[in-house]
Design a protein around this motif. Structure first.
Motif, PDB file in Angstrom:
ATOM      1  N   LEU A 150      43.872   5.327   8.726  1.00 36.35           N
ATOM      2  CA  LEU A 150      45.316   5.156   8.925  1.00 36.35           C
ATOM      3  C   LEU A 150      45.834   3.957   8.132  1.00 36.35           C
ATOM      4  CD1 LEU A 150      45.768   5.925  12.729  1.00 36.35           C
ATOM      5  CD2 LEU A 150      46.031   7.460  10.767  1.00 36.35           C
ATOM      6  N   ASN A 151      45.030   2.927   8.012  1.00 32.48           N
ATOM      7  CA  ASN A 151      45.427   1.754   7.234  1.00 32.48           C
ATOM      8  C   ASN A 151      45.595   2.093   5.755  1.00 32.48           C
ATOM      9  OD1 ASN A 151      45.938  -1.171   7.243  1.00 32.48           O
ATOM     10  ND2 ASN A 151      44.080  -1.289   6.013  1.00 32.48           N
ATOM     11  N   ASP A 152      44.886   3.125   5.287  1.00 33.11           N
ATOM     12  CA  ASP A 152      44.971   3.528   3.877  1.00 33.11           C
ATOM     13  C   ASP A 152      46.285   4.231   3.533  1.00 33.11           C
ATOM     14  OD1 ASP A 152      42.480   2.511   3.190  1.00 33.11           O
ATOM     15  OD2 ASP A 152      41.431   4.386   3.588  1.00 33.11           O
ATOM     16  N   PHE A 153      47.053   4.606   4.534  1.00 34.77           N
ATOM     17  CA  PHE A 153      48.286   5.345   4.258  1.00 34.77           C
ATOM     18  C   PHE A 153      49.288   4.506   3.468  1.00 34.77           C
ATOM     19  CE2 PHE A 153      46.547   8.440   6.915  1.00 34.77           C
ATOM     20  CZ  PHE A 153      47.346   9.577   6.923  1.00 34.77           C
ATOM     21  N   LYS A 154      49.249   3.203   3.624  1.00 30.97           N
ATOM     22  CA  LYS A 154      50.222   2.357   2.939  1.00 30.97           C
ATOM     23  C   LYS A 154      49.939   2.240   1.451  1.00 30.97           C
ATOM     24  CE  LYS A 154      47.938  -2.133   3.649  1.00 30.97           C
ATOM     25  NZ  LYS A 154      46.655  -1.627   4.172  1.00 30.97           N
ATOM     26  N   ALA A 155      48.766   2.676   1.000  1.00 29.04           N
ATOM     27  CA  ALA A 155      48.374   2.484  -0.395  1.00 29.04           C
ATOM     28  C   ALA A 155      48.116   3.792  -1.130  1.00 29.04           C
ATOM     29  CB  ALA A 155      47.124   1.599  -0.461  1.00 29.04           C
ATOM     30  N   LEU A 163      40.791   8.793   2.040  1.00 27.64           N
ATOM     31  CA  LEU A 163      40.953  10.097   2.686  1.00 27.64           C
ATOM     32  C   LEU A 163      42.382  10.625   2.570  1.00 27.64           C
ATOM     33  CD1 LEU A 163      38.679  10.005   5.852  1.00 27.64           C
ATOM     34  CD2 LEU A 163      38.164  10.683   3.512  1.00 27.64           C
ATOM     35  N   PRO A 164      43.428   9.788   2.687  1.00 26.77           N
ATOM     36  CA  PRO A 164      44.770  10.340   2.462  1.00 26.77           C
ATOM     37  C   PRO A 164      44.963  10.897   1.057  1.00 26.77           C
ATOM     38  CG  PRO A 164      44.931   8.279   3.660  1.00 26.77           C
ATOM     39  CD  PRO A 164      43.496   8.420   3.234  1.00 26.77           C
ATOM     40  N   VAL A 165      44.268  10.320   0.053  1.00 22.61           N
ATOM     41  CA  VAL A 165      44.349  10.838  -1.309  1.00 22.61           C
ATOM     42  C   VAL A 165      43.573  12.142  -1.425  1.00 22.61           C
ATOM     43  CG1 VAL A 165      43.671  10.429  -3.707  1.00 22.61           C
ATOM     44  CG2 VAL A 165      44.784   8.613  -2.394  1.00 22.61           C
ATOM     45  N   MET A 166      42.362  12.173  -0.864  1.00 18.95           N
ATOM     46  CA  MET A 166      41.502  13.349  -0.998  1.00 18.95           C
ATOM     47  C   MET A 166      41.994  14.534  -0.162  1.00 18.95           C
ATOM     48  SD  MET A 166      37.521  12.121  -1.206  1.00 18.95           S
ATOM     49  CE  MET A 166      37.477  11.052   0.216  1.00 18.95           C
ATOM     50  N   LEU A 167      42.419  14.250   1.070  1.00 21.54           N
ATOM     51  CA  LEU A 167      42.738  15.329   2.006  1.00 21.54           C
ATOM     52  C   LEU A 167      44.227  15.577   2.164  1.00 21.54           C
ATOM     53  CD1 LEU A 167      40.226  14.379   4.861  1.00 21.54           C
ATOM     54  CD2 LEU A 167      39.843  15.904   2.914  1.00 21.54           C
ATOM     55  N   GLY A 168      45.044  14.640   1.711  1.00 20.39           N
ATOM     56  CA  GLY A 168      46.472  14.712   1.998  1.00 20.39           C
ATOM     57  C   GLY A 168      46.761  14.003   3.316  1.00 20.39           C
ATOM     58  N   PRO A 169      47.964  13.490   3.502  1.00 14.65           N
ATOM     59  CA  PRO A 169      48.274  12.704   4.702  1.00 14.65           C
ATOM     60  C   PRO A 169      48.044  13.445   6.019  1.00 14.65           C
ATOM     61  CG  PRO A 169      49.980  12.418   3.043  1.00 14.65           C
ATOM     62  CD  PRO A 169      49.082  13.509   2.546  1.00 14.65           C
ATOM     63  N   GLU A 170      48.424  14.716   6.086  1.00 12.98           N
ATOM     64  CA  GLU A 170      48.339  15.438   7.358  1.00 12.98           C
ATOM     65  C   GLU A 170      46.882  15.654   7.774  1.00 12.98           C
ATOM     66  OE1 GLU A 170      50.336  16.280   4.852  1.00 12.98           O
ATOM     67  OE2 GLU A 170      52.211  15.622   5.809  1.00 12.98           O
ATOM     68  N   ARG A 203      51.969  11.983  18.769  1.00 16.92           N
ATOM     69  CA  ARG A 203      53.246  11.610  18.153  1.00 16.92           C
ATOM     70  C   ARG A 203      53.067  11.261  16.687  1.00 16.92           C
ATOM     71  NH1 ARG A 203      56.623   6.657  17.856  1.00 16.92           N
ATOM     72  NH2 ARG A 203      58.754   7.405  17.534  1.00 16.92           N
ATOM     73  N   MET A 204      52.016  10.513  16.376  1.00 21.05           N
ATOM     74  CA  MET A 204      51.773  10.100  14.994  1.00 21.05           C
ATOM     75  C   MET A 204      51.568  11.298  14.075  1.00 21.05           C
ATOM     76  SD  MET A 204      49.032   9.565  12.646  1.00 21.05           S
ATOM     77  CE  MET A 204      47.582   9.431  13.694  1.00 21.05           C
ATOM     78  N   LEU A 205      50.925  12.341  14.577  1.00 25.35           N
ATOM     79  CA  LEU A 205      50.640  13.516  13.751  1.00 25.35           C
ATOM     80  C   LEU A 205      51.900  14.290  13.361  1.00 25.35           C
ATOM     81  CD1 LEU A 205      47.370  14.824  15.448  1.00 25.35           C
ATOM     82  CD2 LEU A 205      47.593  13.820  13.170  1.00 25.35           C
ATOM     83  N   THR A 206      53.016  14.026  14.005  1.00 22.57           N
ATOM     84  CA  THR A 206      54.257  14.703  13.622  1.00 22.57           C
ATOM     85  C   THR A 206      54.786  14.202  12.280  1.00 22.57           C
ATOM     86  OG1 THR A 206      55.657  13.121  14.817  1.00 22.57           O
ATOM     87  CG2 THR A 206      54.877  15.063  16.031  1.00 22.57           C
ATOM     88  N   ASP A 207      54.425  12.978  11.899  1.00 21.19           N
ATOM     89  CA  ASP A 207      54.863  12.408  10.617  1.00 21.19           C
ATOM     90  C   ASP A 207      53.910  11.281  10.253  1.00 21.19           C
ATOM     91  OD1 ASP A 207      56.111  11.493   8.365  1.00 21.19           O
ATOM     92  OD2 ASP A 207      58.069  11.162   9.301  1.00 21.19           O
ATOM     93  N   PRO A 208      52.695  11.617   9.802  1.00 20.67           N
ATOM     94  CA  PRO A 208      51.666  10.598   9.611  1.00 20.67           C
ATOM     95  C   PRO A 208      52.056   9.465   8.665  1.00 20.67           C
ATOM     96  CG  PRO A 208      50.702  12.787   9.508  1.00 20.67           C
ATOM     97  CD  PRO A 208      52.182  12.968   9.530  1.00 20.67           C
ATOM     98  N   ARG A 209      52.695   9.774   7.566  1.00 18.83           N
ATOM     99  CA  ARG A 209      53.012   8.717   6.594  1.00 18.83           C
ATOM    100  C   ARG A 209      53.965   7.686   7.185  1.00 18.83           C
ATOM    101  NH1 ARG A 209      53.032  10.327   0.301  1.00 18.83           N
ATOM    102  NH2 ARG A 209      52.918   8.066   0.286  1.00 18.83           N
ATOM    103  N   ARG A 210      54.889   8.131   7.999  1.00 26.05           N
ATOM    104  CA  ARG A 210      55.855   7.201   8.579  1.00 26.05           C
ATOM    105  C   ARG A 210      55.317   6.522   9.826  1.00 26.05           C
ATOM    106  NH1 ARG A 210      59.982   7.477  12.431  1.00 26.05           N
ATOM    107  NH2 ARG A 210      59.560   9.695  12.816  1.00 26.05           N
ATOM    108  N   LEU A 211      54.508   7.244  10.624  1.00 26.26           N
ATOM    109  CA  LEU A 211      54.111   6.742  11.930  1.00 26.26           C
ATOM    110  C   LEU A 211      52.716   6.127  11.984  1.00 26.26           C
ATOM    111  CD1 LEU A 211      55.618   9.550  14.199  1.00 26.26           C
ATOM    112  CD2 LEU A 211      56.482   7.229  13.843  1.00 26.26           C
ATOM    113  N   ALA A 212      51.953   6.175  10.894  1.00 28.11           N
ATOM    114  CA  ALA A 212      50.632   5.527  10.904  1.00 28.11           C
ATOM    115  C   ALA A 212      50.739   4.038  11.232  1.00 28.11           C
ATOM    116  CB  ALA A 212      49.917   5.742   9.573  1.00 28.11           C
ATOM    117  N   PRO A 213      51.678   3.280  10.639  1.00 29.52           N
ATOM    118  CA  PRO A 213      51.814   1.866  11.040  1.00 29.52           C
ATOM    119  C   PRO A 213      52.192   1.707  12.509  1.00 29.52           C
ATOM    120  CG  PRO A 213      52.914   2.268   8.947  1.00 29.52           C
ATOM    121  CD  PRO A 213      52.562   3.608   9.518  1.00 29.52           C
TER     122      PRO A 213
END
Length: 307
Positions: free
Chosen positions: A200-205, A217-224, A270-280
């Motif tokens: 989840l910390n990797d989402f910001k980068a 993993l967000p790069v390899m698998l996509g955010p969702e 809740r986070m899974l509804t919008d991972p890029r916005r709600l991961a932080p």
């Protein structure tokens, strides 16, 4: 630009000869020190040591886990990530030029030496554990291994270094013996669960990682998909912890960890509804429940339940 030439190049025009005031502290990132310091405290609780008698050793260990080893790992990471940071976070000390030339590298090397010397003062167990932490930090960020280039291995190394190693170190230093199997098992489970937190910390980068070839993993698998994988990594080890606590005749602590896991499950949904916005957001809610579960587990071990 790639390889050695890329690592030696500066990502920003340097205008200073020495680091700006406060840049060294910013490089060591005090905000990141909490997880290993908390894990060391949990290990101290689990060891059964009398805090009134061992408070100085505990304080020295917390200082080792946070400002020293974790701070050193942040300096190492920022030096070898300076080109990625120039994309993602150009305001950081190295890409901004406030940490000019090779000062970031010198700080990382110097803090490595200080950490090893401090760990040696805690005895053989302290030195061994510090050497393991230092090795993981350099292997995570630096070529040729650069474990962080692959999200599966890098996040595992980071989770073990942030959660498992400080916990095990505290138990070993305070008892001057190898930790009990139950202590090792629960410490390793929480380190494995931290793999998801690191994801989840990797989402910001994501953008900088993609452009610089870091396969998070967000790069390899996509955010969702990455978010779902992170949730499984966080949830399953904690469920195993609950089962272990029940097996060790610690029903109260097992119930506490289970309740905290249920709270995390709500936050995950809740986070899974919008991972890029709600991961932080999750890192500010679900992780609090995660670390409280660690402490509850530590008290179960302290109470004498064990394998």
């Amino acid at each position: 630009m790639s390889g050695r030439a890329e690592l030696d190049a500066a990502p920003a025009t340097q205008t200073r000869a020495y680091p700006a005031p406060g840049a060294v502290l910013e490089l060591l990132k005090p905000i990141t020190w909490f997880p290993p310091m908390w894990a060391f405290l949990c290990g101290a609780v689990a060891s059964g040591a009398a805090f009134g008698e061992a408070w100085l050793l505990i304080a020295a260990g917390i200082l080792l886990a946070g400002p020293l080893v974790c701070g050193m790992s942040q300096a190492v990471n920022d030096w070898f990530d300076r080109h990625v940071d120039a994309i993602n976070e150009p305001q950081r000390p190295i890409p901004s030029g406030r940490m000019p030339g090779r000062w970031g590298l010198w700080v990382a090397v110097a803090w490595t030496g200080v950490s090893l010397a401090w760990g040696a003062m805690l005895g053989a167990w302290g030195l061994i554990a510090t050497a393991c932490g230092v090795a993981l930090a350099w292997a995570y960020s630096a070529p040729p291994l650069r474990l962080k280039a692959n999200g599966w291995w890098g996040n595992l190394a980071c989770g073990l270094a942030y959660e498992s190693l400080p916990w095990i170190t505290a138990a070993a230093v305070l008892t001057q013996a190898a930790p009990r199997p139950a202590v090792l098992a629960i410490a390793l489970l929480y380190g494995l669960a931290a793999h998801g937190i690191m994801t989840l910390n990797d989402f910001k980068a994501i953008e900088g990682d993609r452009r610089s070839g870091i396969r998070s993993l967000p790069v390899m698998l996509g955010p969702e998909r990455a978010a779902r994988v992170a949730c499984w990594f966080m949830a399953v080890p904690q469920a195993v912890v609950v089962a272990l606590l029940l097996a060790m005749a610690a029903p109260l602590e097992a119930a506490i960890v289970a309740a905290l896991l249920a709270g995390q499950a709500w936050a995950m949904r809740r986070m899974l509804t919008d991972p890029r916005r709600l991961a932080p957001w999750y890192n500010g809610t679900g992780v609090v429940q995660f670390v409280l579960g660690m402490l509850a587990s530590a008290f179960a071990l302290r109470a004498g339940a064990g394998l």
